[in-house]
Scaffold this motif. Structure first.
Motif, PDB file in Angstrom:
ATOM      1  N   ARG A  66     -44.228 -55.468  -7.155  1.00  0.00           N
ATOM      2  CA  ARG A  66     -45.405 -56.162  -7.698  1.00  0.00           C
ATOM      3  C   ARG A  66     -46.668 -55.749  -6.943  1.00  0.00           C
ATOM      4  O   ARG A  66     -47.768 -55.834  -7.486  1.00  0.00           O
ATOM      5  N   ALA A  67     -46.496 -55.302  -5.683  1.00  0.00           N
ATOM      6  CA  ALA A  67     -47.649 -54.966  -4.840  1.00  0.00           C
ATOM      7  C   ALA A  67     -48.055 -53.522  -5.081  1.00  0.00           C
ATOM      8  O   ALA A  67     -47.944 -52.663  -4.205  1.00  0.00           O
ATOM      9  N   ASP A  68     -48.522 -53.233  -6.293  1.00  0.00           N
ATOM     10  CA  ASP A  68     -48.952 -51.869  -6.594  1.00  0.00           C
ATOM     11  C   ASP A  68     -50.446 -51.719  -6.313  1.00  0.00           C
ATOM     12  O   ASP A  68     -51.232 -52.633  -6.545  1.00  0.00           O
ATOM     13  N   ASN A  69     -50.805 -50.576  -5.773  1.00  0.00           N
ATOM     14  CA  ASN A  69     -52.206 -50.260  -5.479  1.00  0.00           C
ATOM     15  C   ASN A  69     -52.731 -49.402  -6.623  1.00  0.00           C
ATOM     16  O   ASN A  69     -52.650 -48.174  -6.583  1.00  0.00           O
ATOM     17  N   LYS A  70     -53.235 -50.069  -7.665  1.00  0.00           N
ATOM     18  CA  LYS A  70     -53.662 -49.392  -8.895  1.00  0.00           C
ATOM     19  C   LYS A  70     -52.553 -48.495  -9.438  1.00  0.00           C
ATOM     20  O   LYS A  70     -52.775 -47.358  -9.828  1.00  0.00           O
ATOM     21  N   GLY A  71     -51.341 -49.028  -9.450  1.00  0.00           N
ATOM     22  CA  GLY A  71     -50.198 -48.312 -10.000  1.00  0.00           C
ATOM     23  C   GLY A  71     -49.414 -47.511  -8.987  1.00  0.00           C
ATOM     24  O   GLY A  71     -48.291 -47.109  -9.255  1.00  0.00           O
ATOM     25  N   GLU A  72     -49.992 -47.258  -7.789  1.00  0.00           N
ATOM     26  CA  GLU A  72     -49.310 -46.456  -6.779  1.00  0.00           C
ATOM     27  C   GLU A  72     -48.510 -47.344  -5.844  1.00  0.00           C
ATOM     28  O   GLU A  72     -48.876 -48.485  -5.572  1.00  0.00           O
ATOM     29  N   GLY A  73     -47.400 -46.785  -5.328  1.00  0.00           N
ATOM     30  CA  GLY A  73     -46.577 -47.496  -4.371  1.00  0.00           C
ATOM     31  C   GLY A  73     -46.389 -46.677  -3.111  1.00  0.00           C
ATOM     32  O   GLY A  73     -47.023 -45.645  -2.921  1.00  0.00           O
ATOM     33  N   GLY A  74     -45.501 -47.122  -2.233  1.00  0.00           N
ATOM     34  CA  GLY A  74     -45.272 -46.435  -0.970  1.00  0.00           C
ATOM     35  C   GLY A  74     -45.956 -47.161   0.174  1.00  0.00           C
ATOM     36  O   GLY A  74     -46.894 -47.942  -0.023  1.00  0.00           O
ATOM     37  N   ILE A  75     -45.497 -46.913   1.379  1.00  0.00           N
ATOM     38  CA  ILE A  75     -45.948 -47.715   2.512  1.00  0.00           C
ATOM     39  C   ILE A  75     -47.418 -47.467   2.853  1.00  0.00           C
ATOM     40  O   ILE A  75     -48.127 -48.390   3.272  1.00  0.00           O
ATOM     41  N   MET A  76     -47.926 -46.236   2.646  1.00  0.00           N
ATOM     42  CA  MET A  76     -49.344 -45.987   2.928  1.00  0.00           C
ATOM     43  C   MET A  76     -50.223 -46.694   1.896  1.00  0.00           C
ATOM     44  O   MET A  76     -51.271 -47.256   2.243  1.00  0.00           O
ATOM     45  N   ALA A  77     -49.808 -46.681   0.631  1.00  0.00           N
ATOM     46  CA  ALA A  77     -50.555 -47.397  -0.410  1.00  0.00           C
ATOM     47  C   ALA A  77     -50.511 -48.900  -0.155  1.00  0.00           C
ATOM     48  O   ALA A  77     -51.511 -49.609  -0.343  1.00  0.00           O
ATOM     49  N   LEU A  78     -49.350 -49.402   0.295  1.00  0.00           N
ATOM     50  CA  LEU A  78     -49.218 -50.831   0.589  1.00  0.00           C
ATOM     51  C   LEU A  78     -50.081 -51.208   1.788  1.00  0.00           C
ATOM     52  O   LEU A  78     -50.720 -52.272   1.794  1.00  0.00           O
ATOM     53  N   MET A  79     -50.127 -50.341   2.806  1.00  0.00           N
ATOM     54  CA  MET A  79     -50.968 -50.599   3.967  1.00  0.00           C
ATOM     55  C   MET A  79     -52.439 -50.702   3.559  1.00  0.00           C
ATOM     56  O   MET A  79     -53.163 -51.610   3.993  1.00  0.00           O
TER      57      MET A  79
END
Length: 633
Positions: free
Chosen positions: A82-95
Motif C-alpha cells: 500500500r505504501a507506493d511512492n507514485k506507483g514505485e516500491g522498494g526500500i529506497m522509494a519507501l525511505m
C-alpha cells in the motif's frame, strides 16, 4: 507506467491485461522466493543438530506455512505494498516516502535515512548471496543423480554464474520474454511434485494447525530458535514483491501470488514434509528426492534455469537501487547503460556488475555449498525486512493517519516476527552470518560518507560564495565586455555567484550576453510532474535562475530539459550555449570539523573516481568549459 492504464480499458481488455501482467510478474518478481524450496527444508531440519522426527517435520512445516501467510501475504502483499511512492516500491522509494511524511523534522528525516540506507546496504548483500545459493542449490542435484559428480558442483555453479554476469551488458529484454514461461513451468512442477508426496502421506496437511509450531518450540528448546533461522529462507525474495511493484502494479502481483505462486510453494513444502515423514533419511536432499529418478536431469536443468532467473531479478534490482541511490545523493555517480529503448527501468551498471561478480565468486569458493550459504543468507533478508516494517509504520501513521492503537498493534505483530527471525540468524554469525553484515556495514559507511561529504562540500561552497544580488547590481553599474550567446553555470546555490562565473570574468574579462544559474534537484518521488519540472526566476541584468527537477527513478538529461524551457519563456539554442562547471578537488583536512579523517579521505577518493557531473547530466563535451576549484573538508 503500463499498469496505470488498465482502468481506461474495457472489462474484457482489463482482464486480458491483468493476466498478461500477472504472468510477467511470475517470471520476474517471484524467482527468488520460488527457488527457496531447493534448500529451505534441508537447511532447517538437516543442520544445527536437528533430527527430522515427525513432530519436528510438522513443527517446521507449520512455521513455514504461517511465515508465508503472515510475513509475505499479510505484511508485504497486503500492508507494505500500500505504501507506493507514485506507483514505485522498494526500500529506497519507501525511505523517500517516509522522509516526505516527516518534512517538519530534519532529525527524524536523518534517522529514517539511516534506516533506509542500512536496509539498502543489506539488500546488496542479498544480491551477492542469492545468485550463489540459488545456483549452488540447483546444481547440487547432480550429487543426487550421480554422486560422483559432487566434486564438480562448485565449478559448474561458477561457470553458470560467470556466463550470467557476462551477458548482463546485453540487457534482460530478450531473455525476459522466456522468464515467464520457464517460471510458470517451474511452479507447476513444484505443485505436481508436492501433490504426489502428499497423496502418500496426507496427514502432513495437519501442519496448518499452528499448535504444531507451538509444540515445536516447547519440545525442542533452543534448537527450535536456531531452526527459525532456517525457516526464514522460505521468505527470501519477499522484498522483490514490493521492489518490482512499479513494473507490474499491485493487483497483478497480488493475483499471481494468491492464485498461483503461494499454492504451488505450499504444496511443494508440504510434499517435502510428507516425504520426510515416510523417509527421514531423505533430509540429505528432500527436494530432489521427490523427483522420479528418470526426470532428475531435466529437473536439474529446470532448477538451474529458475535459479538464474531468480539471480537475474536480484542483480537487476541492485542496478535500479544504485541509480536511485545516485540520484538521491547516497552514492557516487557511476556509468549507467540503458539496455532497452522501450523500458527506461532496464539498465546496466558496469561497476556494480563487476563488484557483484567478484563477491559472488568469493562467496561460492568460500562457502562451497548451499547449506553453508544458508547461514549467511538469513541476516541480509531479515535485516531488510525489519527496516521495511519500521519505515512502512511511519508512512501508515503520518500519511495514512492510522491511529496510534492500530500502528502499535500492527507494529508489534510484524516486528516481533521480524526481530525473532533476525535474532535467530544472529546466532549464525560465526557460521557465515558475518559475511552480509560486513558487506552491509561497509556499504553503509560508503553511502553515509558520500552523503555527508557532499553536504560538507556544499556548505564550504555556500560559505565562500559572493552574494548574487549585489554582484548583479555592480555588473550593471560597471558593465564588462559582453559577448553573444548564453552561458549556463551549474551551481548548488541560486543566491551566490558560481565560482566558474567569477573565474571566467576574472581571467577572460568577459561576460556572456545571457547568463543562467542552473540548479538540478532530485525529488523524493520517482518521476517529476510536468508542472514542477522547470522553475525560471528572472534576476535582472539578463541573469536568470533555472531549477530543473527530476524524480529519483529518472535519468537527469539537462539538454533535453532545456529544450522544454521555451514553453516557460526561456528558449535555448544549443549551438549558441556554453556550459560552465566548477570541478572540485577535495582536500582532507583533519583540523576542520565534519567527519573523521578516514571518512574525509574515503570521500576524496570516491569524488576523484566518480563519473563527471557532465556525463551524468548528459551535457555534450563540445559545449563545456570546466574550471577547477579546491575545497577543504
Amino acid at each position: 507506467m503500463s499498469h496505470q492504464t488498465v482502468q481506461c480499458l474495457s472489462p474484457a481488455e482489463n482482464r486480458r491485461r491483468l493476466r498478461a501482467l500477472a504472468l510477467g510478474a511470475i517470471g520476474v518478481v517471484f524467482g527468488d522466493i520460488g527457488t527457496s524450496p531447493l534448500y529451505t527444508m534441508k537447511e532447517t531440519l538437516g543442520t544445527h543438530g536437528m533430527t527430522p522426527t515427525p513432530s519436528a517435520v510438522l513443527g517446521v512445516l507449520s512455521l513455514v506455512f504461517w511465515a508465508l501467510i503472515v510475513v509475505v501475504s499479510l505484511k508485504y502483499v497486503t500492508f507494505v505494498m500500500r505504501a507506493d511512492n507514485k506507483g514505485e516500491g522498494g526500500i529506497m522509494a519507501l525511505m523517500a516516502l517516509a522522509q516526505r511524511s516527516m518534512s517538519g523534522s530534519a532529525r527524524a528525516r536523518w534517522v529514517l535515512a539511516g534506516f533506509g540506507i542500512f536496509g539498502a546496504a543489506l539488500f546488496y548483500g542479498d544480491g551477492v548471496i542469492t545468485p550463489a545459493i540459488s545456483v549452488l542449490g540447483a546444481v547440487e542435484g547432480l550429487g543426487v543423480a550421480a554422486p560422483g559428480l559432487d566434486k564438480y558442483v562448485v565449478w559448474i555453479a561458477l561457470a553458470i554464474l560467470l556466463v550470467m554476469f557476462a551477458v548482463q551488458r546485453h540487457g534482460t529484454h530478450s531473455v525476459g520474454r522466456a522468464f515467464a514461461p520457464v517460471m510458470a513451468l517451474w511452479f507447476v512442477v513444484l505443485a505436481v511434485l508436492g501433490v504426489r508426496q502428499i497423496i502418500t502421506n496426507p496427514q502432513v496437511l495437519s501442519a496448518v494447525n499452528p499448535l504444531h509450531a507451538i509444540r515445536f518450540f516447547i519440545n525442542h528448546g533452543n534448537t527450535s530458535f536456531i531452526a527459525l533461522g532456517g525457516v526464514v529462507l522460505a521468505l527470501t525474495g519477499a522484498e522483490a514483491l514490493y521492489a518490482d511493484m512499479g513494473h507490474f502494479g499491485k493487483k497483478p502481483i497480488r493475483v499471481a501470488w494468491f492464485g498461483f505462486v503461494l499454492p504451488a510453494l505450499l504444496l511443494n513444502y508440504f510434499g517435502q514434509g510428507a516425504l520426510l515423514l515416510g523417509n527421514p533419511r531423505a533430509i540429505d536432499s528432500p527436494f530432489y528426492l521427490m523427483v522420479p529418478e528418470s526426470l532428475l536431469y531435466p529437473m536439474i536443468v529446470l532448477a538451474a534455469a529458475a535459479a538464474v532467473i531468480a539471480s537475474q531479478a536480484v542483480i537487476s534490482g541492485a542496478f535500479s537501487m544504485t541509480r536511485e541511490a545516485m540520484t538521491l545523493g547516497y552514492s557516487p555517480r557511476l556509468a549507467v547503460v540503458h539496455t532497452s529503448r522501450e523500458m527506461s527501468g532496464q539498465i546496466f551498471v558496469p561497476w556494480v556488475n563487476r563488484m557483484l561478480m567478484v563477491l559472488v565468486i568469493v562467496a561460492v569458493l568460500g562457502f562451497r555449498s548451499s547449506d553453508n550459504l544458508g547461514a549467511a543468507y538469513g541476516i541480509a533478508v531479515t535485516g531488510t525486512m525489519t527496516v521495511t516494517t519500521a519505515l512502512a509504520l511511519v508512512v501508515a501513521r503520518k500519511r495514512w493517519h492510522w491511529s496510534w492503537f492500530t500502528v502499535v498493534l500492527v507494529g508489534v505483530l510484524f516486528l516481533i516476527i521480524d526481530l525473532s527471525f533476525f535474532g535467530a540468524n544472529l546466532l549464525k554469525v560465526a557460521h557465515g552470518g558475518w559475511f552480509p553484515l560486513v558487506l552491509g556495514v561497509v556499504l553503509f559507511s560508503v553511502m553515509t560518507t558520500w552523503r555527508r561529504g557532499r553536504e560538507l562540500v556544499m556548505r564550504e561552497i555556500k560559505q565562500g560564495g559572493l552574494a548574487l544580488a549585489p554582484f548583479i547590481e555592480n555588473i550593471a553599474e560597471h558593465p564588462p565586455l559582453r559577448v553573444p550567446g548564453t552561458a549556463i553555470f551549474l551551481t548548488a546555490n541560486q543566491h551566490a555567484v558560481p565560482h566558474a562565473l567569477l573565474h571566467n570574468l576574472k581571467h577572460n574579462k568577459v561576460l556572456h550576453e545571457r547568463n543562467v544559474l542552473l540548479t538540478v534537484e532530485t525529488l523524493e518521488t520517482p518521476v517529476a510532474e510536468v508542472h514542477e519540472r522547470i522553475e525560471i526566476t528572472p534576476m535582472g541584468g539578463n541573469f536568470f535562475g533555472l531549477e530543473l527537477r527530476f524524480g529519483f527513478a529518472e535519468d537527469p538529461n539537462i539538454p533535453l530539459a532545456l529544450t522544454q524551457c521555451s514553453r516557460e519563456g526561456l528558449g535555448f539554442d544549443m549551438m549558441d550555449t556554453t556550459f560552465f562547471l566548477s570541478r572540485e578537488t577535495i582536500v582532507a583536512d583533519a583540523r576542520r570539523p565534519g567527519m573523521a579523517l578516514w571518512r574525509d579521505k574515503l570521500f576524496a577518493f570516491m569524488a576523484r573516481n566518480a563519473l563527471p557531473a557532465t556525463a551524468f547530466f548528459q551535457i555534450p563535451g563540445n559545449r563545456l568549459i570546466e574550471l577547477g576549484a579546491q575545497v577543504e573538508i
